[in-house]
Design a protein around this motif. Structure first.
Motif, mmCIF file in Angstrom:
data_model
loop_
_atom_site.group_PDB
_atom_site.id
_atom_site.type_symbol
_atom_site.label_atom_id
_atom_site.label_comp_id
_atom_site.label_asym_id
_atom_site.label_seq_id
_atom_site.Cartn_x
_atom_site.Cartn_y
_atom_site.Cartn_z
ATOM 1 N N ILE A 1 -1.176 -4.070 6.915
ATOM 2 C CA ILE A 1 -0.144 -5.051 7.253
ATOM 3 C C ILE A 1 -0.767 -6.406 7.555
ATOM 4 O O ILE A 1 -0.333 -7.446 7.058
ATOM 5 C CB ILE A 1 0.607 -4.575 8.508
ATOM 6 C CG1 ILE A 1 1.393 -3.334 8.228
ATOM 7 C CG2 ILE A 1 1.516 -5.657 9.035
ATOM 8 C CD1 ILE A 1 2.617 -3.579 7.493
ATOM 9 N N GLU A 2 -1.839 -6.371 8.383
ATOM 10 C CA GLU A 2 -2.476 -7.626 8.766
ATOM 11 C C GLU A 2 -3.075 -8.317 7.548
ATOM 12 O O GLU A 2 -3.091 -9.539 7.460
ATOM 13 C CB GLU A 2 -3.574 -7.375 9.808
ATOM 14 C CG GLU A 2 -3.046 -6.900 11.143
ATOM 15 C CD GLU A 2 -2.666 -8.049 12.052
ATOM 16 O OE1 GLU A 2 -2.693 -9.200 11.591
ATOM 17 O OE2 GLU A 2 -2.330 -7.784 13.217
ATOM 18 N N ARG B 1 0.522 -19.211 -5.552
ATOM 19 C CA ARG B 1 1.905 -18.722 -5.565
ATOM 20 C C ARG B 1 1.927 -17.203 -5.704
ATOM 21 O O ARG B 1 2.683 -16.513 -5.017
ATOM 22 C CB ARG B 1 2.664 -19.368 -6.721
ATOM 23 C CG ARG B 1 3.399 -20.625 -6.297
ATOM 24 C CD ARG B 1 3.951 -21.355 -7.491
ATOM 25 N NE ARG B 1 3.177 -22.548 -7.746
ATOM 26 C CZ ARG B 1 3.127 -23.173 -8.920
ATOM 27 N NH1 ARG B 1 3.796 -22.700 -9.946
ATOM 28 N NH2 ARG B 1 2.423 -24.271 -9.054
ATOM 29 N N VAL C 1 3.557 -10.727 1.017
ATOM 30 C CA VAL C 1 4.827 -10.165 1.496
ATOM 31 C C VAL C 1 5.072 -8.809 0.845
ATOM 32 O O VAL C 1 5.560 -7.868 1.484
ATOM 33 C CB VAL C 1 5.990 -11.131 1.200
ATOM 34 C CG1 VAL C 1 7.286 -10.593 1.757
ATOM 35 C CG2 VAL C 1 5.712 -12.489 1.778
ATOM 36 N N THR D 1 -0.556 -13.959 2.897
ATOM 37 C CA THR D 1 0.612 -14.839 2.790
ATOM 38 C C THR D 1 0.414 -16.123 3.574
ATOM 39 O O THR D 1 0.650 -17.219 3.056
ATOM 40 C CB THR D 1 1.871 -14.121 3.302
ATOM 41 O OG1 THR D 1 2.078 -12.983 2.515
ATOM 42 C CG2 THR D 1 3.072 -15.015 3.212
ATOM 43 N N VAL D 2 -0.039 -15.994 4.841
ATOM 44 C CA VAL D 2 -0.152 -17.195 5.668
ATOM 45 C C VAL D 2 -1.152 -18.162 5.061
ATOM 46 O O VAL D 2 -0.875 -19.367 4.929
ATOM 47 C CB VAL D 2 -0.545 -16.820 7.112
ATOM 48 C CG1 VAL D 2 -0.903 -18.041 7.901
ATOM 49 C CG2 VAL D 2 0.590 -16.097 7.793
ATOM 50 N N TYR E 1 3.080 -6.127 2.537
ATOM 51 C CA TYR E 1 3.701 -5.787 3.822
ATOM 52 C C TYR E 1 4.908 -4.870 3.605
ATOM 53 O O TYR E 1 4.976 -3.749 4.142
ATOM 54 C CB TYR E 1 4.125 -7.071 4.528
ATOM 55 C CG TYR E 1 4.323 -6.930 6.002
ATOM 56 C CD1 TYR E 1 5.024 -5.853 6.529
ATOM 57 C CD2 TYR E 1 3.807 -7.867 6.884
ATOM 58 C CE1 TYR E 1 5.205 -5.716 7.880
ATOM 59 C CE2 TYR E 1 3.984 -7.738 8.235
ATOM 60 C CZ TYR E 1 4.688 -6.664 8.725
ATOM 61 O OH TYR E 1 4.857 -6.531 10.057
ATOM 62 N N ALA E 2 5.853 -5.346 2.807
ATOM 63 C CA ALA E 2 7.075 -4.563 2.615
ATOM 64 C C ALA E 2 6.759 -3.275 1.872
ATOM 65 O O ALA E 2 7.373 -2.234 2.137
ATOM 66 C CB ALA E 2 8.101 -5.385 1.850
ATOM 67 N N VAL F 1 0.284 -19.733 1.830
ATOM 68 C CA VAL F 1 1.405 -20.654 2.061
ATOM 69 C C VAL F 1 0.907 -21.951 2.688
ATOM 70 O O VAL F 1 1.323 -23.044 2.284
ATOM 71 C CB VAL F 1 2.485 -19.986 2.938
ATOM 72 C CG1 VAL F 1 3.445 -21.015 3.481
ATOM 73 C CG2 VAL F 1 3.244 -18.962 2.150
ATOM 74 N N ALA G 1 0.768 -15.678 -2.361
ATOM 75 C CA ALA G 1 1.755 -15.781 -1.287
ATOM 76 C C ALA G 1 2.797 -14.689 -1.410
ATOM 77 O O ALA G 1 3.159 -14.033 -0.431
ATOM 78 C CB ALA G 1 2.418 -17.157 -1.321
ATOM 79 N N SER G 2 3.249 -14.449 -2.650
ATOM 80 C CA SER G 2 4.276 -13.414 -2.783
ATOM 81 C C SER G 2 3.672 -12.019 -2.686
ATOM 82 O O SER G 2 4.322 -11.103 -2.189
ATOM 83 C CB SER G 2 5.032 -13.585 -4.097
ATOM 84 O OG SER G 2 4.169 -14.001 -5.105
ATOM 85 N N PHE H 1 -2.363 -13.664 11.267
ATOM 86 C CA PHE H 1 -1.858 -15.041 11.371
ATOM 87 C C PHE H 1 -2.998 -16.026 11.581
ATOM 88 O O PHE H 1 -3.127 -17.018 10.865
ATOM 89 C CB PHE H 1 -0.855 -15.142 12.520
ATOM 90 C CG PHE H 1 0.473 -14.555 12.209
ATOM 91 C CD1 PHE H 1 1.418 -15.256 11.485
ATOM 92 C CD2 PHE H 1 0.796 -13.284 12.627
ATOM 93 C CE1 PHE H 1 2.646 -14.708 11.186
ATOM 94 C CE2 PHE H 1 2.020 -12.728 12.335
ATOM 95 C CZ PHE H 1 2.949 -13.440 11.616
ATOM 96 N N ILE I 1 -1.911 -0.757 10.346
ATOM 97 C CA ILE I 1 -2.070 -2.082 10.962
ATOM 98 C C ILE I 1 -3.014 -2.937 10.122
ATOM 99 O O ILE I 1 -2.753 -4.115 9.868
ATOM 100 C CB ILE I 1 -2.585 -1.934 12.411
ATOM 101 C CG1 ILE I 1 -1.476 -1.381 13.304
ATOM 102 C CG2 ILE I 1 -3.072 -3.254 12.953
ATOM 103 C CD1 ILE I 1 -1.905 -1.107 14.712
ATOM 104 N N LEU J 1 8.191 1.277 7.897
ATOM 105 C CA LEU J 1 7.101 0.673 8.666
ATOM 106 C C LEU J 1 6.600 1.569 9.815
ATOM 107 O O LEU J 1 6.067 1.080 10.782
ATOM 108 C CB LEU J 1 7.480 -0.705 9.214
ATOM 109 C CG LEU J 1 7.549 -1.827 8.188
ATOM 110 C CD1 LEU J 1 8.083 -3.086 8.833
ATOM 111 C CD2 LEU J 1 6.191 -2.118 7.599
ATOM 112 N N VAL K 1 -0.250 -10.094 5.922
ATOM 113 C CA VAL K 1 0.083 -11.295 6.686
ATOM 114 C C VAL K 1 -0.937 -12.388 6.412
ATOM 115 O O VAL K 1 -0.587 -13.547 6.147
ATOM 116 C CB VAL K 1 0.134 -10.969 8.197
ATOM 117 C CG1 VAL K 1 0.292 -12.230 9.003
ATOM 118 C CG2 VAL K 1 1.251 -10.018 8.522
#
Lengths: 185, 119, 139
Positions: free
Chosen positions: C114-115, C69, C76, C121-122, C79-80, C125, C72-73, C37, C111, C94, C118
């Motif tokens: 995942i980070e 764009r 996510v 994306t952050v 992550y997923a 965006v 950003a996608s 983040f 981790i 997860l 994140v």
């Protein structure tokens, strides 16, 4: 002792800034004061041992939200708030009653910094004791964020993504360009 | 009595800040100022959470040798993500303000209301 | 601010420093304060700073909106997707234990990935939002 002193000073600054934001009418000043408010609260987070949160608040609150608010101000070209036409008695009453109820409610909260409070004895100690061996990450905040509560964070990231899409849809700029082309014709 | 004051002044001031934000939201008509008020409210809720996670004589929850008392990491995680989500939703609100300005030519609530009534 | 020499020079010097700090925060997040983040926000701040000094057009040439764009996608998705990979490897969604030979090492790897998602994306965006606000009403 010094912690308490810094804590009280920063809280006093926060209250002054909040009152100044209510009283000021120049929107530019309000935005700058809000940035200051975020910076003070970041300091307060740091005093309360929340290094990660302080870090985020300093970058986000004092940085990006100020830029976005200034951008809005530039787009709306509205620099002065209209003076309120009458004294807002009803909102004042609502706020006083709500605030009184909340302060009454704080008597049931355990004292500030109490190590035996329910918040400290429930799931927090588990994370601190087992976090490092479970995830091999010394920063427990990251361990909880990404591993123990990874599902939660997935939701948060999706919310951010959705908000980004929303902003793009609202003011992505295509409409203006289309209008301009129409004008040129 | 002294115990109660020293154990709770943090929460009381947080409540005062919260109410300052709430008052700005419900008493002022300017939309940008309303959003600033919402943000003040939001930040004070963050402060409340972090206050609850604070442990006396503790340190930041990064495991290191020589420290045994750490503050509660769970509120930190919740608030960390909430701050970033908060700025994203604030941006959404500000985008709506921009669109309202473009549609109505004003961002004062009562003027928007008058225009809606005169239709 | 197009004609301010000092600002332009400082922006040129500070941009890599801020970006480097963002990457440090990103990949050092499990040892010190930081994580996806914060790193995402700091990286986007570097670009916003550049855009404030050099103008939006120049920045959009470096990092076009359609790339943002996509980024950003994809964050996510990363992550997923990690969650789905652990699902396929026979664990819960997860739960990163099977990603490596040792459960703790797998958690560490999970981790980090995942980070990264994140952070991507952050940062994209935040930049997307900034582009939208700064570009509104401009030709």
């Amino acid at each position: 002792m010094i912690d308490t002193l810094i804590d009280i000073t920063l809280l006093a600054f926060l209250v002054f800034t909040a009152v100044a934001i209510i009283r000021m009418r120049n929107l530019f000043v309000i935005i700058m004061l809000f940035s200051l408010y975020s910076l003070f609260s970041a300091g307060l987070f740091a005093v309360m041992d929340a290094a990660d949160v302080a870090f985020t608040e300093a970058a986000v609150g004092a940085g990006i939200s100020t830029v976005l608010m200034l951008g809005t101000l530039a787009l709306t070209k509205n620099h002065e708030e209209k003076p309120p036409s009458h004294l807002a008695r009803l909102p004042l009453l609502v706020v006083l009653v709500t605030g009184g109820a909340l302060v009454y409610g704080t008597y049931d909260i355990p004292s500030f910094g109490d190590p035996a409070s329910p918040a400290q004895t429930h799931v927090g100690p588990y994370y601190i004791q087992h976090g490092k061996e479970d995830t091999s990450a010394p920063n427990i905040v990251t361990a909880v964020l990404a591993s123990y509560r990874g599902y939660d964070t997935l939701g948060e990231v999706t919310v951010i993504f959705t908000a980004g899409i929303g902003v793009m849809l609202l003011i992505g700029g295509r409409l203006m360009r289309k209008q301009k082309r129409k004008d040129q014709r | 009595m002294i115990d109660i004051i020293f154990g709770h002044y943090n929460y009381w001031i947080v409540v005062v800040l919260m109410m300052a934000g709430f008052y700005t939201v419900i008493s002022r008509g300017n939309l940008i100022k309303k959003i600033a008020g919402i943000n003040i409210f939001q930040t004070s809720v963050f402060l409340l959470y972090i206050s609850i996670g604070y442990v006396e004589k503790g340190t930041a929850p990064i495991i290191a040798e020589g420290y045994t008392v750490y503050s509660n990491p769970l509120p930190h995680v919740l608030i960390l993500t909430a701050i970033v989500v908060g700025v994203a939703t604030t941006a959404l609100g500000l985008a709506l303000v921009v669109r309202i300005k473009e549609a109505y030519g004003t961002i004062e609530e009562d003027e928007i209301h008058d225009q809606d009534m005169s239709l | 601010m197009k004609h301010n020499l000092i600002l332009r020079l400082i922006a040129k010097f500070l941009f890599p420093v801020i970006a480097l700090f963002a990457f440090y925060v990103q990949f050092h997040g499990d040892y010190g304060p930081g994580g996806g983040f914060q790193a995402g926000v700091i990286l986007s701040v570097a670009f916003i700073f550049y855009a404030l000094v050099y103008g939006l057009k120049t920045t959009e040439e470096i990092l076009p909106p359609h790339v943002l764009r996509l980024l950003a996608s994809s964050g996510v998705l990363i992550y997923a997707g990690t969650g789905v990979v652990s699902l396929l490897m026979g664990e819960n969604f997860l739960d990163y234990d099977p990603l490596s030979s040792e459960p703790a090492a797998g958690q560490h790897l999970g981790i980090l990935v995942i980070e990264l998602g994140v952070g991507i994306t952050v940062s994209s965006v935040m930049l997307m939002i900034f582009y939208a606000f700064a570009g509104r009403g401009q030709p």
